[in-house]
Design a protein around this motif. Structure first.
Motif, PDB file in Angstrom:
ATOM      1  N   SER A  10     -10.241 -13.523  63.375  1.00  0.00           N
ATOM      2  CA  SER A  10      -9.876 -14.749  64.535  1.00  0.00           C
ATOM      3  C   SER A  10     -11.554 -14.741  64.224  1.00  0.00           C
ATOM      4  O   SER A  10     -12.684 -13.763  64.380  1.00  0.00           O
ATOM      5  N   THR A  11     -12.530 -16.571  64.926  1.00  0.00           N
ATOM      6  CA  THR A  11     -13.597 -16.777  64.394  1.00  0.00           C
ATOM      7  C   THR A  11     -13.650 -17.608  65.077  1.00  0.00           C
ATOM      8  O   THR A  11     -12.339 -18.460  64.950  1.00  0.00           O
ATOM      9  N   GLU A  12     -14.354 -18.202  66.333  1.00  0.00           N
ATOM     10  CA  GLU A  12     -14.765 -19.400  66.957  1.00  0.00           C
ATOM     11  C   GLU A  12     -16.170 -19.949  66.398  1.00  0.00           C
ATOM     12  O   GLU A  12     -16.941 -18.881  67.014  1.00  0.00           O
ATOM     13  N   LYS A  13     -16.104 -21.480  66.627  1.00  0.00           N
ATOM     14  CA  LYS A  13     -17.494 -21.656  66.808  1.00  0.00           C
ATOM     15  C   LYS A  13     -17.818 -21.947  68.714  1.00  0.00           C
ATOM     16  O   LYS A  13     -17.286 -22.364  68.811  1.00  0.00           O
ATOM     17  N   GLY A  14     -18.855 -21.751  68.933  1.00  0.00           N
ATOM     18  CA  GLY A  14     -19.654 -21.355  70.763  1.00  0.00           C
ATOM     19  C   GLY A  14     -19.704 -23.082  70.966  1.00  0.00           C
ATOM     20  O   GLY A  14     -19.907 -23.776  70.200  1.00  0.00           O
ATOM     21  N   ASP A  15     -21.176 -23.373  71.858  1.00  0.00           N
ATOM     22  CA  ASP A  15     -21.535 -24.190  72.640  1.00  0.00           C
ATOM     23  C   ASP A  15     -22.437 -24.657  71.175  1.00  0.00           C
ATOM     24  O   ASP A  15     -22.178 -26.483  71.697  1.00  0.00           O
ATOM     25  N   LEU A  16     -22.840 -24.305  71.107  1.00  0.00           N
ATOM     26  CA  LEU A  16     -24.703 -24.558  70.270  1.00  0.00           C
ATOM     27  C   LEU A  16     -23.898 -24.991  69.104  1.00  0.00           C
ATOM     28  O   LEU A  16     -23.121 -24.358  68.203  1.00  0.00           O
ATOM     29  N   SER A  17     -24.035 -26.321  68.233  1.00  0.00           N
ATOM     30  CA  SER A  17     -23.472 -26.580  66.900  1.00  0.00           C
ATOM     31  C   SER A  17     -24.545 -25.400  65.888  1.00  0.00           C
ATOM     32  O   SER A  17     -25.823 -25.624  66.226  1.00  0.00           O
ATOM     33  N   SER A  18     -23.807 -25.111  65.219  1.00  0.00           N
ATOM     34  CA  SER A  18     -24.497 -24.618  63.955  1.00  0.00           C
ATOM     35  C   SER A  18     -24.049 -24.220  62.410  1.00  0.00           C
ATOM     36  O   SER A  18     -22.744 -24.649  62.405  1.00  0.00           O
ATOM     37  N   GLU A  19     -25.248 -24.657  61.966  1.00  0.00           N
ATOM     38  CA  GLU A  19     -25.106 -24.356  60.156  1.00  0.00           C
ATOM     39  C   GLU A  19     -23.975 -23.134  59.619  1.00  0.00           C
ATOM     40  O   GLU A  19     -24.262 -23.302  58.414  1.00  0.00           O
ATOM     41  N   SER A  20     -24.478 -22.035  60.242  1.00  0.00           N
ATOM     42  CA  SER A  20     -23.998 -20.632  59.820  1.00  0.00           C
ATOM     43  C   SER A  20     -22.599 -20.805  60.168  1.00  0.00           C
ATOM     44  O   SER A  20     -21.916 -21.411  60.792  1.00  0.00           O
ATOM     45  N   THR A  21     -21.677 -19.422  58.973  1.00  0.00           N
ATOM     46  CA  THR A  21     -20.731 -19.001  59.043  1.00  0.00           C
ATOM     47  C   THR A  21     -21.221 -17.732  59.743  1.00  0.00           C
ATOM     48  O   THR A  21     -21.385 -16.812  59.437  1.00  0.00           O
ATOM     49  N   VAL A  22     -19.117 -17.236  59.945  1.00  0.00           N
ATOM     50  CA  VAL A  22     -19.090 -15.558  60.588  1.00  0.00           C
ATOM     51  C   VAL A  22     -18.000 -15.430  60.255  1.00  0.00           C
ATOM     52  O   VAL A  22     -16.705 -16.305  59.125  1.00  0.00           O
ATOM     53  N   SER A  23     -17.932 -14.216  59.851  1.00  0.00           N
ATOM     54  CA  SER A  23     -16.589 -13.305  59.269  1.00  0.00           C
ATOM     55  C   SER A  23     -16.677 -12.213  59.602  1.00  0.00           C
ATOM     56  O   SER A  23     -16.941 -11.646  61.007  1.00  0.00           O
ATOM     57  N   ARG A  24     -14.735 -11.920  60.243  1.00  0.00           N
ATOM     58  CA  ARG A  24     -14.690 -11.183  61.106  1.00  0.00           C
ATOM     59  C   ARG A  24     -13.128 -10.057  59.475  1.00  0.00           C
ATOM     60  O   ARG A  24     -12.768 -10.082  60.607  1.00  0.00           O
ATOM     61  N   ILE A  25     -14.133  -9.347  59.274  1.00  0.00           N
ATOM     62  CA  ILE A  25     -12.211  -8.456  57.973  1.00  0.00           C
ATOM     63  C   ILE A  25     -12.274  -6.998  58.851  1.00  0.00           C
ATOM     64  O   ILE A  25     -11.013  -6.877  59.088  1.00  0.00           O
ATOM     65  N   ARG A  26     -13.298  -6.782  59.599  1.00  0.00           N
ATOM     66  CA  ARG A  26     -13.633  -5.436  60.127  1.00  0.00           C
ATOM     67  C   ARG A  26     -13.517  -5.205  62.098  1.00  0.00           C
ATOM     68  O   ARG A  26     -14.626  -6.173  61.868  1.00  0.00           O
ATOM     69  N   THR A  27     -13.280  -4.731  62.030  1.00  0.00           N
ATOM     70  CA  THR A  27     -13.369  -4.678  64.256  1.00  0.00           C
ATOM     71  C   THR A  27     -14.537  -4.403  64.374  1.00  0.00           C
ATOM     72  O   THR A  27     -15.528  -5.187  64.960  1.00  0.00           O
ATOM     73  N   GLU A  28     -15.594  -3.586  63.146  1.00  0.00           N
ATOM     74  CA  GLU A  28     -16.954  -3.386  63.704  1.00  0.00           C
ATOM     75  C   GLU A  28     -17.477  -4.252  63.441  1.00  0.00           C
ATOM     76  O   GLU A  28     -19.298  -4.005  63.760  1.00  0.00           O
ATOM     77  N   HIS A  29     -17.489  -4.986  62.478  1.00  0.00           N
ATOM     78  CA  HIS A  29     -18.624  -5.657  61.587  1.00  0.00           C
ATOM     79  C   HIS A  29     -18.399  -7.056  61.791  1.00  0.00           C
ATOM     80  O   HIS A  29     -17.511  -7.785  61.508  1.00  0.00           O
ATOM     81  N   PHE A  30     -19.581  -7.588  61.714  1.00  0.00           N
ATOM     82  CA  PHE A  30     -19.583  -9.642  62.525  1.00  0.00           C
ATOM     83  C   PHE A  30     -20.596 -10.350  61.887  1.00  0.00           C
ATOM     84  O   PHE A  30     -21.647 -10.180  62.257  1.00  0.00           O
ATOM     85  N   PRO A  31     -20.830 -10.408  60.676  1.00  0.00           N
ATOM     86  CA  PRO A  31     -22.069 -10.710  60.133  1.00  0.00           C
ATOM     87  C   PRO A  31     -21.566 -12.121  60.005  1.00  0.00           C
ATOM     88  O   PRO A  31     -20.832 -12.724  60.112  1.00  0.00           O
ATOM     89  N   LEU A  32     -23.216 -12.698  60.102  1.00  0.00           N
ATOM     90  CA  LEU A  32     -23.413 -14.175  60.122  1.00  0.00           C
ATOM     91  C   LEU A  32     -23.999 -14.740  59.042  1.00  0.00           C
ATOM     92  O   LEU A  32     -25.205 -14.263  58.830  1.00  0.00           O
TER      93      LEU A  32
END
Lengths: 112, 114
Positions: free
Chosen positions: A54-76
């Protein structure tokens, strides 16, 4: 002190480079967040996740991306860094039913 | 528009003195209000949480108040110490979303001089 970690703490890179900011938490929290904070300004939510895949964009537009493959890890990731990306990036996590967010120490990014 | 306003923007006091920081909010529906302390180069750390029915809550030398009618909160620091130098951020949570949406103020930068 919350068990949420960010690496690197400081990063200076040139324009056009690809970078990944790491965030890990050992609390088993479902929800995770990325914020951007400039000096003297409020935190702005740029990405969040309810859980694995599950990943969603927040309020501030950003050119970054994220991933959530494991519960403990959330890289940008920034595919091509620009000077406008210079900022402090804060990662946070919270329990599914709670709204207290626990913050990591942040990554101070400078793009030359 | 949901907003959180803090004052003053910055404050300098002498060690041992007291101070009060202010927070006004327009967030609705209101769930709770937290005061966070953010040391330079670190992430914010929660100091207190205030719910709708609470008027005052203390955490050591920190005392937070909440007036839900006027949508105002204050953080009073007693007998300040050099380690109190930090940014103090008022954060309001709404009840209207599964995410538990947080609204952040810009913070009050407190400097304690010896």
């Amino acid at each position: 002190e919350a068990d949420i970690y960010q690496t690197p703490r400081y990063l200076v890179i040139g324009t056009g480079k690809k970078i990944t900011l790491e965030c890990s938490q050992t609390m088993g929290h479902d929800k995770m967040y990325w914020y951007q904070q400039d000096p003297g300004m409020e935190l702005h939510l740029i990405h969040y996740s309810y859980g694995v895949n599950s990943t969603e964009k927040g309020d501030l537009s950003s050119e970054s991306t994220v991933s959530r493959i494991r519960t403990e890890h959330f890289p940008l990731t920034l595919e091509s860094a620009r000077p406008s990306h210079t900022s402090q990036y804060l990662c946070a996590s919270s329990e599914w039913r709670g709204d207290e967010q626990f913050f990591g120490p942040g990554t101070r990014l400078t793009v030359l | 528009k949901n907003q959180v306003e803090q004052s003053p923007q910055s404050l300098i006091i002498l060690e041992g003195k007291n101070c009060t920081l202010q927070c006004n909010y327009t967030v609705s529906p209101f769930s709770n209000l937290r005061w966070y302390k953010q040391d330079t180069g670190r992430g914010p750390v929660s100091l207190t949480i205030m719910t709708f029915s609470e008027n005052t809550k203390s955490n050591g030398r920190y005392t937070a108040t909440l007036d839900a009618d006027t949508k105002q909160s204050s953080l009073h620091i007693t007998a300040s110490q050099l380690s109190d130098s930090a940014s103090y951020i008022c954060v309001v949570s709404d009840r209207g979303s599964t995410l538990g949406r947080l609204y952040f103020g810009r913070g009050t930068q407190l400097t304690v001089w010896p």
